[in-house]
Design an enzyme around this catalytic site. Structure first.
Site, short mmCIF file in Angstrom:
data_model
loop_
_atom_site.label_atom_id
_atom_site.label_comp_id
_atom_site.label_asym_id
_atom_site.label_seq_id
_atom_site.Cartn_x
_atom_site.Cartn_y
_atom_site.Cartn_z
N CYS A 74 0.96 -1.06 0.06
CA CYS A 74 0.20 0.13 -0.01
C CYS A 74 1.14 1.11 -0.02
O CYS A 74 1.74 1.45 0.98
CB CYS A 74 -0.95 -0.24 1.22
SG CYS A 74 -1.95 1.29 1.74
N CYS A 183 -1.02 3.77 -6.39
CA CYS A 183 -1.82 3.32 -5.45
C CYS A 183 -1.67 1.65 -5.89
O CYS A 183 -2.09 1.40 -7.01
CB CYS A 183 -3.01 3.89 -5.44
SG CYS A 183 -4.48 3.24 -4.39
N1 DGL Z 1 -3.86 0.40 -2.01
C1 DGL Z 1 -3.74 1.53 -1.10
C2 DGL Z 1 -2.52 2.29 -1.64
O1 DGL Z 1 -1.66 2.04 -2.33
C3 DGL Z 1 -4.94 2.54 -1.18
C4 DGL Z 1 -5.06 3.43 -0.27
C5 DGL Z 1 -6.50 3.81 0.44
O2 DGL Z 1 -6.86 2.79 1.12
O3 DGL Z 1 -6.92 4.91 0.30
O4 DGL Z 1 -2.25 3.66 -1.34
#
Ligand code: DGL
Length: 258
Positions: A74, A183
Protein backbone atom coordinates in the site's frame (compact mmCIF):
# COMPACT_ATOMS: atom_id res chain seq x y z
CA UNK A 1 19.91 -20.56 3.93
CA UNK A 2 16.35 -22.01 3.72
CA UNK A 3 13.37 -20.43 5.37
CA UNK A 4 9.94 -21.98 4.96
CA UNK A 5 8.08 -19.35 7.00
CA UNK A 6 5.49 -17.29 5.09
CA UNK A 7 5.79 -13.82 3.58
CA UNK A 8 3.15 -11.45 5.01
CA UNK A 9 1.53 -8.87 2.72
CA UNK A 10 -0.98 -6.22 3.77
CA UNK A 11 -2.99 -3.43 2.20
CA UNK A 12 -5.88 -1.23 3.21
CA UNK A 13 -8.01 -3.55 1.09
CA UNK A 14 -8.06 -5.70 -2.00
CA UNK A 15 -5.74 -3.56 -4.18
CA UNK A 16 -2.51 -5.01 -2.80
CA UNK A 17 -3.43 -8.29 -4.49
CA UNK A 18 -1.88 -6.64 -7.59
CA UNK A 19 1.42 -6.75 -5.67
CA UNK A 20 0.71 -10.25 -4.36
CA UNK A 21 0.25 -11.41 -7.98
CA UNK A 22 3.65 -10.03 -8.98
CA UNK A 23 5.31 -11.66 -5.94
CA UNK A 24 3.57 -14.99 -6.49
CA UNK A 25 4.61 -15.02 -10.15
CA UNK A 26 8.26 -14.32 -9.40
CA UNK A 27 8.48 -16.46 -6.25
CA UNK A 28 6.00 -19.33 -6.68
CA UNK A 29 7.68 -21.45 -3.99
CA UNK A 30 7.01 -18.91 -1.27
CA UNK A 31 4.05 -19.28 1.06
CA UNK A 32 2.16 -15.98 1.32
CA UNK A 33 -0.39 -14.62 3.77
CA UNK A 34 -2.37 -11.64 2.47
CA UNK A 35 -4.28 -9.31 4.74
CA UNK A 36 -6.96 -6.95 3.40
CA UNK A 37 -7.96 -4.35 5.99
CA UNK A 38 -11.05 -3.53 3.92
CA UNK A 39 -13.08 -2.61 7.01
CA UNK A 40 -10.83 0.44 7.41
CA UNK A 41 -10.39 1.29 3.71
CA UNK A 42 -9.69 3.77 2.33
CA UNK A 43 -6.55 4.81 4.21
CA UNK A 44 -5.96 7.66 1.75
CA UNK A 45 -7.95 10.30 3.66
CA UNK A 46 -6.82 9.30 7.15
CA UNK A 47 -4.27 11.12 9.31
CA UNK A 48 -0.69 9.90 9.53
CA UNK A 49 -1.29 8.78 13.15
CA UNK A 50 -4.28 6.65 12.12
CA UNK A 51 -2.36 5.09 9.22
CA UNK A 52 0.56 4.26 11.53
CA UNK A 53 -1.75 2.67 14.08
CA UNK A 54 -3.62 0.56 11.45
CA UNK A 55 -0.31 -0.51 9.89
CA UNK A 56 0.96 -1.66 13.31
CA UNK A 57 -2.23 -3.66 13.86
CA UNK A 58 -1.82 -5.37 10.45
CA UNK A 59 1.86 -6.07 11.08
CA UNK A 60 1.14 -7.65 14.46
CA UNK A 61 -1.48 -9.94 12.90
CA UNK A 62 1.10 -11.12 10.34
CA UNK A 63 3.87 -11.50 12.92
CA UNK A 64 1.54 -13.66 15.03
CA UNK A 65 1.37 -15.90 11.93
CA UNK A 66 5.18 -16.18 12.05
CA UNK A 67 5.89 -14.19 8.86
CA UNK A 68 9.56 -13.87 7.94
CA UNK A 69 9.16 -10.65 5.96
CA UNK A 70 6.40 -8.05 5.61
CA UNK A 71 5.44 -6.40 2.33
CA UNK A 72 3.49 -3.18 2.83
CA UNK A 73 1.49 -3.46 -0.41
CA UNK A 74 0.00 0.00 0.00
CA UNK A 75 1.60 3.29 -1.08
CA UNK A 76 -0.33 5.22 1.54
CA UNK A 77 0.83 2.99 4.39
CA UNK A 78 4.40 2.89 3.08
CA UNK A 79 4.77 6.64 2.66
CA UNK A 80 3.19 7.37 6.06
CA UNK A 81 4.21 4.48 8.30
CA UNK A 82 7.14 2.38 7.11
CA UNK A 83 9.71 4.27 9.18
CA UNK A 84 7.67 3.68 12.33
CA UNK A 85 7.22 -0.02 11.44
CA UNK A 86 10.93 -0.49 10.82
CA UNK A 87 11.69 1.23 14.11
CA UNK A 88 9.34 -0.96 16.14
CA UNK A 89 9.52 -4.50 14.70
CA UNK A 90 12.52 -6.69 14.20
CA UNK A 91 11.59 -8.07 10.76
CA UNK A 92 12.48 -6.80 7.26
CA UNK A 93 9.83 -4.57 5.63
CA UNK A 94 9.45 -3.92 1.93
CA UNK A 95 7.35 -0.95 0.94
CA UNK A 96 5.79 0.33 -2.25
CA UNK A 97 6.27 3.86 -3.50
CA UNK A 98 5.10 5.59 -6.68
CA UNK A 99 7.53 4.87 -9.55
CA UNK A 100 8.46 8.52 -10.12
CA UNK A 101 12.10 7.77 -10.93
CA UNK A 102 11.64 5.59 -14.05
CA UNK A 103 8.90 7.90 -15.34
CA UNK A 104 10.90 11.11 -14.83
CA UNK A 105 14.09 9.57 -16.19
CA UNK A 106 12.46 8.30 -19.40
CA UNK A 107 10.00 11.11 -20.08
CA UNK A 108 10.64 12.90 -23.38
CA UNK A 109 8.13 15.66 -22.74
CA UNK A 110 9.54 16.17 -19.22
CA UNK A 111 5.98 16.04 -18.01
CA UNK A 112 4.54 13.09 -16.12
CA UNK A 113 1.28 12.43 -14.32
CA UNK A 114 0.72 10.72 -11.01
CA UNK A 115 -2.55 9.35 -9.72
CA UNK A 116 -2.40 8.47 -6.02
CA UNK A 117 -4.22 8.96 -2.72
CA UNK A 118 -4.13 12.22 -0.78
CA UNK A 119 -2.16 10.48 1.99
CA UNK A 120 0.58 9.49 -0.45
CA UNK A 121 0.77 12.83 -2.27
CA UNK A 122 0.89 14.76 1.03
CA UNK A 123 3.55 12.56 2.64
CA UNK A 124 7.08 13.75 3.44
CA UNK A 125 8.52 10.65 1.73
CA UNK A 126 6.76 11.48 -1.54
CA UNK A 127 7.97 15.11 -1.40
CA UNK A 128 11.51 13.91 -0.81
CA UNK A 129 11.29 11.78 -3.96
CA UNK A 130 9.83 14.49 -6.21
CA UNK A 131 12.42 17.04 -5.06
CA UNK A 132 15.04 14.95 -6.84
CA UNK A 133 13.32 15.50 -10.20
CA UNK A 134 12.93 19.25 -10.40
CA UNK A 135 13.48 19.28 -14.18
CA UNK A 136 10.31 17.25 -14.63
CA UNK A 137 6.85 18.73 -14.37
CA UNK A 138 4.78 16.39 -12.22
CA UNK A 139 1.01 16.68 -12.53
CA UNK A 140 -0.39 15.33 -9.26
CA UNK A 141 -3.97 14.12 -9.05
CA UNK A 142 -5.71 12.60 -6.03
CA UNK A 143 -7.83 9.64 -7.12
CA UNK A 144 -10.83 10.67 -5.00
CA UNK A 145 -13.40 7.88 -4.89
CA UNK A 146 -11.47 5.28 -6.92
CA UNK A 147 -10.48 3.03 -4.01
CA UNK A 148 -14.04 3.05 -2.64
CA UNK A 149 -15.47 2.00 -6.01
CA UNK A 150 -12.90 -0.82 -6.34
CA UNK A 151 -13.62 -1.98 -2.77
CA UNK A 152 -17.32 -2.06 -3.67
CA UNK A 153 -16.72 -4.21 -6.76
CA UNK A 154 -17.52 -1.33 -9.16
CA UNK A 155 -14.42 -1.43 -11.34
CA UNK A 156 -16.39 -1.35 -14.58
CA UNK A 157 -19.07 1.14 -13.53
CA UNK A 158 -20.00 4.32 -15.38
CA UNK A 159 -19.08 6.26 -12.20
CA UNK A 160 -15.55 4.89 -12.48
CA UNK A 161 -15.35 5.84 -16.15
CA UNK A 162 -16.47 9.38 -15.38
CA UNK A 163 -14.01 9.86 -12.54
CA UNK A 164 -11.10 8.54 -14.60
CA UNK A 165 -12.00 10.85 -17.48
CA UNK A 166 -12.06 13.86 -15.18
CA UNK A 167 -8.68 12.97 -13.60
CA UNK A 168 -6.84 12.03 -16.79
CA UNK A 169 -8.05 14.64 -19.28
CA UNK A 170 -6.03 17.51 -17.74
CA UNK A 171 -2.94 15.28 -17.78
CA UNK A 172 -3.39 14.52 -21.48
CA UNK A 173 -3.83 18.26 -22.13
CA UNK A 174 -0.61 18.95 -20.21
CA UNK A 175 1.24 16.57 -22.58
CA UNK A 176 2.33 13.86 -20.16
CA UNK A 177 4.05 10.84 -21.71
CA UNK A 178 4.11 8.75 -18.50
CA UNK A 179 1.33 8.05 -16.03
CA UNK A 180 2.46 6.69 -12.65
CA UNK A 181 -0.10 4.62 -10.77
CA UNK A 182 0.73 5.48 -7.16
CA UNK A 183 -1.79 3.23 -5.46
CA UNK A 184 -1.80 -0.56 -5.46
CA UNK A 185 -5.54 -0.62 -6.24
CA UNK A 186 -5.10 1.21 -9.54
CA UNK A 187 -3.49 -1.52 -11.71
CA UNK A 188 -7.00 -3.03 -11.79
CA UNK A 189 -8.07 0.10 -13.69
CA UNK A 190 -5.48 -0.23 -16.47
CA UNK A 191 -7.99 -1.47 -19.12
CA UNK A 192 -10.24 1.58 -18.52
CA UNK A 193 -7.27 3.94 -18.31
CA UNK A 194 -6.00 2.62 -21.66
CA UNK A 195 -9.36 3.44 -23.21
CA UNK A 196 -8.90 7.06 -22.18
CA UNK A 197 -5.18 7.72 -22.71
CA UNK A 198 -3.62 8.07 -26.17
CA UNK A 199 -1.48 5.02 -26.87
CA UNK A 200 1.87 6.87 -26.68
CA UNK A 201 1.41 7.50 -22.93
CA UNK A 202 3.13 4.80 -20.88
CA UNK A 203 1.49 3.52 -17.69
CA UNK A 204 3.73 2.34 -14.87
CA UNK A 205 3.06 0.71 -11.55
CA UNK A 206 5.41 -0.72 -8.95
CA UNK A 207 4.35 -4.38 -8.73
CA UNK A 208 7.33 -5.92 -10.50
CA UNK A 209 9.84 -3.72 -8.69
CA UNK A 210 8.41 -4.78 -5.31
CA UNK A 211 8.55 -8.45 -6.31
CA UNK A 212 12.21 -8.09 -7.35
CA UNK A 213 13.06 -6.29 -4.13
CA UNK A 214 11.36 -9.10 -2.17
CA UNK A 215 13.49 -11.63 -4.05
CA UNK A 216 16.66 -9.65 -3.23
CA UNK A 217 15.89 -9.43 0.48
CA UNK A 218 15.09 -13.16 0.65
CA UNK A 219 18.39 -13.89 -1.06
CA UNK A 220 20.49 -11.54 1.04
CA UNK A 221 18.92 -11.71 4.48
CA UNK A 222 15.95 -14.00 5.03
CA UNK A 223 16.18 -17.20 2.96
CA UNK A 224 13.94 -18.81 0.33
CA UNK A 225 11.30 -21.42 1.00
CA UNK A 226 11.97 -24.98 -0.12
CA UNK A 227 8.60 -26.28 1.15
CA UNK A 228 6.50 -28.36 -1.25
CA UNK A 229 3.11 -27.10 -0.08
CA UNK A 230 2.71 -23.34 -0.54
CA UNK A 231 -0.96 -22.47 -0.76
CA UNK A 232 -1.56 -18.75 -0.28
CA UNK A 233 -3.91 -17.64 2.48
CA UNK A 234 -6.10 -14.53 2.14
CA UNK A 235 -7.71 -12.78 5.12
CA UNK A 236 -10.18 -9.93 5.05
CA UNK A 237 -12.17 -8.19 7.79
CA UNK A 238 -15.00 -7.16 5.43
CA UNK A 239 -16.68 -8.29 2.21
CA UNK A 240 -14.92 -11.59 1.34
CA UNK A 241 -16.84 -11.81 -1.95
CA UNK A 242 -15.08 -8.78 -3.46
CA UNK A 243 -11.64 -10.08 -2.46
CA UNK A 244 -12.48 -13.51 -3.86
CA UNK A 245 -13.71 -11.99 -7.13
CA UNK A 246 -10.59 -9.92 -7.66
CA UNK A 247 -8.66 -13.19 -7.28
CA UNK A 248 -10.94 -14.71 -9.96
CA UNK A 249 -12.43 -17.02 -7.29
CA UNK A 250 -9.30 -19.19 -7.47
CA UNK A 251 -8.32 -19.00 -3.79
CA UNK A 252 -9.93 -19.44 -0.41
CA UNK A 253 -10.67 -16.20 1.39
CA UNK A 254 -11.08 -16.24 5.17
CA UNK A 255 -13.20 -13.59 6.87
CA UNK A 256 -11.82 -12.64 10.30
CA UNK A 257 -12.10 -9.64 12.56
CA UNK A 258 -8.76 -7.94 13.11
N1 DGL B 1 -3.84 0.48 -1.95
C1 DGL B 1 -3.68 1.69 -1.19
C2 DGL B 1 -2.47 2.48 -1.72
O1 DGL B 1 -1.64 1.93 -2.42
C3 DGL B 1 -4.98 2.41 -1.18
C4 DGL B 1 -5.04 3.46 -0.20
C5 DGL B 1 -6.37 3.71 0.39
O2 DGL B 1 -6.87 2.82 1.06
O3 DGL B 1 -6.85 4.83 0.24
O4 DGL B 1 -2.29 3.64 -1.44
Amino acid sequence: MDNNRPIGIFDSGIGGTSIWTAINQLLPNEKTIYLADSKNAPYGQKSKAEIVSLSKKNTEFLLDMDCKLIVVACNTATTNAIQELRGKYNVPFIGIEPAIKPAATNSKTQTIGILATQGTLNSALFHKTTEKFQQTKIIEQVGHGLVQLIENGKINSSEMKQLLHSYLTPMIEANIDYLVLGCSHYPYLIPQIKNILPSHIHIIDSGEAVAKQTQNILKEKVGFSIAKENKPVFYTNSNPKVLSEILKNKYTVIEKDF
